[in-house]
Enzyme design. Structure first.
Site, PDB file in Angstrom:
ATOM      1  N   LYS A 111       0.817  -1.219   0.000  1.00 27.08           N
ATOM      2  CA  LYS A 111       0.000   0.000   0.000  1.00 27.08           C
ATOM      3  C   LYS A 111       0.853   1.271   0.000  1.00 27.08           C
ATOM      4  O   LYS A 111       0.360   2.336  -0.338  1.00 27.08           O
ATOM      5  CB  LYS A 111      -0.962  -0.005   1.179  1.00 27.08           C
ATOM      6  CG  LYS A 111      -2.056  -1.052   1.017  1.00 27.08           C
ATOM      7  CD  LYS A 111      -3.115  -0.957   2.100  1.00 27.08           C
ATOM      8  CE  LYS A 111      -4.218  -1.971   1.894  1.00 27.08           C
ATOM      9  NZ  LYS A 111      -3.779  -3.360   2.211  1.00 27.08           N
TER      10      LYS A 111
HETATM   11  C1  PLP Z   1      -4.391  -4.483   1.548  1.00 24.66           C
HETATM   12  C2  PLP Z   1      -3.633  -5.758   1.519  1.00 24.66           C
HETATM   13  C3  PLP Z   1      -4.009  -6.844   0.685  1.00 24.66           C
HETATM   14  C4  PLP Z   1      -5.237  -6.804  -0.178  1.00 24.66           C
HETATM   15  O1  PLP Z   1      -5.135  -5.896  -1.249  1.00 24.66           O
HETATM   16  P1  PLP Z   1      -6.434  -5.469  -2.061  1.00 24.66           P
HETATM   17  O2  PLP Z   1      -5.940  -4.457  -3.036  1.00 24.66           O
HETATM   18  O3  PLP Z   1      -7.383  -4.888  -1.054  1.00 24.66           O
HETATM   19  O4  PLP Z   1      -6.983  -6.679  -2.705  1.00 24.66           O
HETATM   20  C5  PLP Z   1      -3.203  -7.969   0.660  1.00 24.66           C
HETATM   21  N1  PLP Z   1      -2.113  -8.076   1.447  1.00 24.66           N
HETATM   22  C6  PLP Z   1      -1.728  -7.064   2.258  1.00 24.66           C
HETATM   23  C7  PLP Z   1      -0.529  -7.251   3.109  1.00 24.66           C
HETATM   24  C8  PLP Z   1      -2.468  -5.878   2.331  1.00 24.66           C
HETATM   25  O5  PLP Z   1      -2.073  -4.897   3.166  1.00 24.66           O
END
Ligand code: PLP
Length: 445
Positions: A111
């Protein structure tokens, strides 16, 4: 020269707008999600150079078609350069299976790519005349808050208020949110995550407040968080081409919750990236794998698992996926294959991979590896394509599970060490709107 790409809503009831407007608005006024009005393939020259380009150069080429004016093109190039300051290495896990490590940013999860890009885009692309400081309000139950706060940290002209439920986030998460200082203020709310979310929503719908303070949200449906996530798919393809030649046609296994990351991969595919299949890897929150199997999408309440960033019962980006394939279940199935795994299977995978390779996976990445394995077993044909599993978080973010399964102490990376040593600073607050509003209006933040 062709006009730049504009943003439209998945629901089709909102006029097309610029990238900046879509970013500032977040959710489209008709309740849909913003999506590019067209996704043209990138030019031949891009593909010639891809294997040699850096992640940030690749990102720049992906972004340029969204802007008309040379000044904006310069600005977005700077935004990409300043946000992509860490790598996304491709490392081999098994024969024909690779990890795309997306956890080298400040909060050790993928993210960071979206959050850092959005913060700099907000601060730099803003039209002339509007020079009021921008306040970002985020309600968080943990991980999103720290990525957003870190993304905006130190970005001029912005301030972040993070609202989190007191006593309901992990120690590590709390440290990540409360030790930054500077332009980030952590508000520790006496209440639940839902209370935090309610306070933020109420502030956004408070018109009088909106006239006094320039506010925006930074949640995960924002198109400005999605676009930069296509950079690393393209970059990974370039690395594979270097190794296997231009004809390589990989499978991408994507640990998924709200399906933003997988949607970013689909956007890269529309830009011309060759892909054999995307794998929707989920924990027991399996509404998308079920949809792939049955053609029916049935959202439900989320279940708690050890891969908690994927505990989503009604994935917000599903609407974008439907839109990209004109709602055709058959078309979606051609490009996406899905599987789900429970916590016991996830734990067993962490253990097994550690024993076989010495590599420590976080629980989210483990779900991705399980899915890639199952795909290979079930589809003999796909097995000659290299599989790339998106490693979405660093294992040190989940020390309890990981140490139980590997039997060792996990080494803490520098980014985490410094915040663990930092001093917690938060402002405690009740869960009523008036105290929150008074704080926003009266305090000097
Ligand atoms: C947010 C997140 C996900 C999921 O990602 P999406 O884009 O919501 O499908 C998977 N793994 C981690 C570690 C995350 O922080």
């Amino acid at each position: 020269m062709a006009d730049s790409i504009k943003m439209i809503s998945t629901r089709g009831e909102t006029p097309a707008c610029s990238f900046y407007e879509a970013m500032e608005t977040g959710l489209a006024p008709d309740g849909g999600l913003y999506i590019p009005d067209r996704i043209p393939p990138l030019p031949g020259q891009f593909w010639d150079q891809l294997p040699e380009m850096s992640l940030s150069e690749t990102g720049r080429e992906i972004c340029l078609p969204y802007f008309d004016r040379d000044t904006e093109k310069d600005v977005i190039s700077r935004v990409v350069r300043d946000s992509v300051t860490f790598g996304a290495p491709v490392v081999q896990l098994y024969e024909n299976m690779y990890l795309l490590e997306l956890f080298h940013g400040p909060t050790l999860a993928f993210k960071d790519f979206g959050a850092r890009f959005m913060a700099r885009a907000f601060a730099s692309l803003e039209p002339e005349g509007d020079k009021k400081e921008l306040l970002i309000l985020v309600a968080t139950s943990g991980d999103t808050g720290s990525a957003v706060a870190n993304g905006f940290y130190g970005v001029k002209g912005t301030h972040v208020h993070l609202l989190y439920p007191s006593g309901k986030v992990s120690r590590l998460q709390e440290k990540q949110m409360t030790t930054l200082g500077g332009n980030v203020t952590a508000l520790e709310v006496d209440g639940t995550f839902d209370d935090c979310q309610r306070l933020v929503k109420q502030a956004f719908s408070d018109r009088e407040l909106g006239r006094r303070i320039r506010m925006s949200s930074a949640n995960s449906i924002n198109i400005a968080r999605l676009l930069p996530q296509s950079f690393y798919y393209m970059h990974a393809l370039g690395r594979l081409q270097k190794q296997f030649g231009k004809a390589v046609n990989p499978v991408f296994s994507v640990p998924s919750g709200n399906f933003g990351n997988l949607t970013a991969g689909l956007i890269a595919m529309r830009m011309g990236m060759p892909v054999s299949r995307f794998l929707a890897a989920t924990n027991s929150n399996d509404v998308v794998p079920r949809f792939l199997e049955t053609g029916t999408f049935t959202p439900r309440l989320s279940e708690t698992t050890i891969s908690n960033a994927m505990d989503v019962g009604n994935p917000s980006n599903f609407e974008r996926i439907l839109h990209l394939f004109d709602g055709s279940h058959e078309e979606i199935r051609k490009h996406i294959w899905g599987a789900s795994f429970n916590d016991n299977q996830t734990r067993a995978c962490i253990k097994k991979v550690y024993e076989e390779t010495g590599r420590v996976l976080d629980p989210h990445t483990a779900v991705g590896v399980l899915t890639a394995r199952k795909y290979r077993e079930e589809s003999g044909a796909g097995s000659d394509s290299p599989a790339v599993v998106l490693a979405t978080a660093h294992p040190a973010k989940f020390p309890d599970v990981v140490e139980q399964e590997t039997g060792g102490k996990i080494e803490i990376p520098e980014q985490l060490k410094s915040c663990l040593e930092g001093e917690k600073r938060s402002i405690t607050m009740g869960n009523d709107y008036n105290s929150f509003r008074n704080f926003l209006v009266k305090e000097k933040w």
